[in-house]
Design a protein around this motif. Structure first.
Motif, PDB file in Angstrom:
ATOM      1  N   MET A  51       0.821  -1.192   0.000  1.00  0.00           N
ATOM      2  CA  MET A  51       0.000   0.000   0.000  1.00  0.00           C
ATOM      3  C   MET A  51       0.874   1.268   0.000  1.00  0.00           C
ATOM      4  O   MET A  51       0.513   2.255  -0.620  1.00  0.00           O
ATOM      5  CB  MET A  51      -0.930  -0.031   1.223  1.00  0.00           C
ATOM      6  N   THR A  52       2.001   1.209   0.690  1.00  0.00           N
ATOM      7  CA  THR A  52       2.883   2.366   0.771  1.00  0.00           C
ATOM      8  C   THR A  52       3.418   2.749  -0.609  1.00  0.00           C
ATOM      9  O   THR A  52       3.455   3.929  -0.953  1.00  0.00           O
ATOM     10  CB  THR A  52       4.058   2.093   1.733  1.00  0.00           C
ATOM     11  N   LYS A  53       3.810   1.753  -1.382  1.00  0.00           N
ATOM     12  CA  LYS A  53       4.330   2.036  -2.727  1.00  0.00           C
ATOM     13  C   LYS A  53       3.249   2.647  -3.608  1.00  0.00           C
ATOM     14  O   LYS A  53       3.530   3.541  -4.413  1.00  0.00           O
ATOM     15  CB  LYS A  53       4.898   0.775  -3.365  1.00  0.00           C
ATOM     16  N   PHE A  54       2.021   2.177  -3.455  1.00  0.00           N
ATOM     17  CA  PHE A  54       0.910   2.735  -4.214  1.00  0.00           C
ATOM     18  C   PHE A  54       0.675   4.199  -3.831  1.00  0.00           C
ATOM     19  O   PHE A  54       0.542   5.065  -4.699  1.00  0.00           O
ATOM     20  CB  PHE A  54      -0.358   1.902  -3.975  1.00  0.00           C
ATOM     21  N   LEU A  55       0.645   4.493  -2.527  1.00  0.00           N
ATOM     22  CA  LEU A  55       0.455   5.872  -2.060  1.00  0.00           C
ATOM     23  C   LEU A  55       1.606   6.768  -2.501  1.00  0.00           C
ATOM     24  O   LEU A  55       1.393   7.915  -2.909  1.00  0.00           O
ATOM     25  CB  LEU A  55       0.298   5.915  -0.543  1.00  0.00           C
ATOM     26  N   VAL A 112       3.782  11.099  -5.930  1.00  0.00           N
ATOM     27  CA  VAL A 112       4.740  11.586  -6.937  1.00  0.00           C
ATOM     28  C   VAL A 112       4.011  11.986  -8.221  1.00  0.00           C
ATOM     29  O   VAL A 112       4.293  13.049  -8.795  1.00  0.00           O
ATOM     30  CB  VAL A 112       5.840  10.532  -7.209  1.00  0.00           C
ATOM     31  N   LEU A 113       3.073  11.167  -8.657  1.00  0.00           N
ATOM     32  CA  LEU A 113       2.305  11.512  -9.857  1.00  0.00           C
ATOM     33  C   LEU A 113       1.513  12.806  -9.662  1.00  0.00           C
ATOM     34  O   LEU A 113       1.477  13.656 -10.553  1.00  0.00           O
ATOM     35  CB  LEU A 113       1.357  10.369 -10.233  1.00  0.00           C
ATOM     36  N   ALA A 114       0.885  12.949  -8.505  1.00  0.00           N
ATOM     37  CA  ALA A 114       0.128  14.178  -8.231  1.00  0.00           C
ATOM     38  C   ALA A 114       1.050  15.385  -8.244  1.00  0.00           C
ATOM     39  O   ALA A 114       0.693  16.444  -8.781  1.00  0.00           O
ATOM     40  CB  ALA A 114      -0.595  14.070  -6.892  1.00  0.00           C
ATOM     41  N   GLY A 120       0.875  12.653   0.326  1.00  0.00           N
ATOM     42  CA  GLY A 120       2.141  12.725   1.054  1.00  0.00           C
ATOM     43  C   GLY A 120       1.986  12.358   2.520  1.00  0.00           C
ATOM     44  O   GLY A 120       2.788  11.594   3.064  1.00  0.00           O
ATOM     45  N   PHE A 121       0.955  12.892   3.162  1.00  0.00           N
ATOM     46  CA  PHE A 121       0.708  12.546   4.569  1.00  0.00           C
ATOM     47  C   PHE A 121       0.371  11.070   4.723  1.00  0.00           C
ATOM     48  O   PHE A 121       0.832  10.420   5.669  1.00  0.00           O
ATOM     49  CB  PHE A 121      -0.408  13.412   5.167  1.00  0.00           C
ATOM     50  N   ALA A 122      -0.413  10.533   3.794  1.00  0.00           N
ATOM     51  CA  ALA A 122      -0.760   9.110   3.858  1.00  0.00           C
ATOM     52  C   ALA A 122       0.491   8.246   3.712  1.00  0.00           C
ATOM     53  O   ALA A 122       0.674   7.265   4.438  1.00  0.00           O
ATOM     54  CB  ALA A 122      -1.790   8.772   2.778  1.00  0.00           C
ATOM     55  N   THR A 123       1.348   8.617   2.785  1.00  0.00           N
ATOM     56  CA  THR A 123       2.592   7.871   2.570  1.00  0.00           C
ATOM     57  C   THR A 123       3.496   7.958   3.790  1.00  0.00           C
ATOM     58  O   THR A 123       4.018   6.947   4.267  1.00  0.00           O
ATOM     59  CB  THR A 123       3.336   8.408   1.323  1.00  0.00           C
ATOM     60  N   ALA A 124       3.671   9.169   4.305  1.00  0.00           N
ATOM     61  CA  ALA A 124       4.541   9.360   5.472  1.00  0.00           C
ATOM     62  C   ALA A 124       4.015   8.604   6.684  1.00  0.00           C
ATOM     63  O   ALA A 124       4.792   8.043   7.461  1.00  0.00           O
ATOM     64  CB  ALA A 124       4.668  10.848   5.783  1.00  0.00           C
ATOM     65  N   SER A 125       2.711   8.583   6.838  1.00  0.00           N
ATOM     66  CA  SER A 125       2.113   7.847   7.948  1.00  0.00           C
ATOM     67  C   SER A 125       2.393   6.350   7.821  1.00  0.00           C
ATOM     68  O   SER A 125       2.763   5.693   8.804  1.00  0.00           O
ATOM     69  CB  SER A 125       0.606   8.107   7.977  1.00  0.00           C
ATOM     70  N   ASN A 126       2.237   5.819   6.610  1.00  0.00           N
ATOM     71  CA  ASN A 126       2.526   4.392   6.390  1.00  0.00           C
ATOM     72  C   ASN A 126       3.996   4.063   6.603  1.00  0.00           C
ATOM     73  O   ASN A 126       4.326   2.974   7.046  1.00  0.00           O
ATOM     74  CB  ASN A 126       2.105   3.970   4.982  1.00  0.00           C
ATOM     75  N   LEU A 127       4.871   5.003   6.262  1.00  0.00           N
ATOM     76  CA  LEU A 127       6.311   4.785   6.450  1.00  0.00           C
ATOM     77  C   LEU A 127       6.757   5.026   7.891  1.00  0.00           C
ATOM     78  O   LEU A 127       7.874   4.674   8.263  1.00  0.00           O
ATOM     79  CB  LEU A 127       7.119   5.705   5.525  1.00  0.00           C
TER      80      LEU A 127
END
Length: 157
Positions: A1-5, A10-12, A70-77
């Motif tokens: 899920m992290t890679k998807f987020l 990055v695309l956004a 970005g927040f979703a990704t950082a939270s998962n990481l």
């Protein structure tokens, strides 16, 4: 899920911030073209200005997806408390403020002034918009470098 987020983040950023950076950078030059020394505006340049301003407005709205992903990704990481990320968030907030409080209103003022028969859109507004856009682009470049280098990160940068 992290890679998807992360991919969405990055695309956004590429899809939303890139057009704003380019369109905002082009606006001051086209603004100078729209006003020749005699004060007779160039219709083609005026149309280009409206298009560039619309691109900036629309893609600024789309750009709201960048910090969301970005927040979703950082939270998962698990890196929300990292200094590099907090710095990037602060710089992103400053860039957003420059765009919303300086660039977009400045472009709108230029368009309004250009529509007035005795409008005095001149070098000062064009120069200020160029400077504000340069600051905006520099902030985004810094955020991009922070996202890639991640100083002090333990995630294996």
């Amino acid at each position: 899920m992290t890679k998807f987020l992360l991919s969405l983040h990055v695309l956004a950023a590429i899809i939303a911030v890139g057009p704003v950076a380019v369109a905002a950078s082009m606006f001051p030059r086209v603004l100078r073209q729209a006003r020749d020394p005699s004060g007779a505006g160039d219709t083609s340049a005026s149309n280009q200005l409206h298009l560039l301003h619309r691109v900036c407005r629309v893609y600024a709205a789309i750009g709201m997806a960048v910090p969301v992903f970005g927040f979703a990704t950082a939270s998962n990481l698990g890196v929300l408390g990292s200094a590099w990320l907090i710095s990037a968030i602060a710089l992103t907030a400053v860039a957003a403020a420059v765009l919303m409080l300086r660039i977009l209103p400045g472009q709108q003022a230029a368009l309004t002034d250009l529509a007035e028969p005795a409008g005095a859109t001149g070098t000062t507004l064009s120069t200020r918009l160029a400077m504000d856009t340069g600051v905006f682009n520099l902030l985004w470049a810094t955020v991009t470098v922070l996202m890639i280098i991640r100083p002090g990160s333990t995630t294996g940068a």
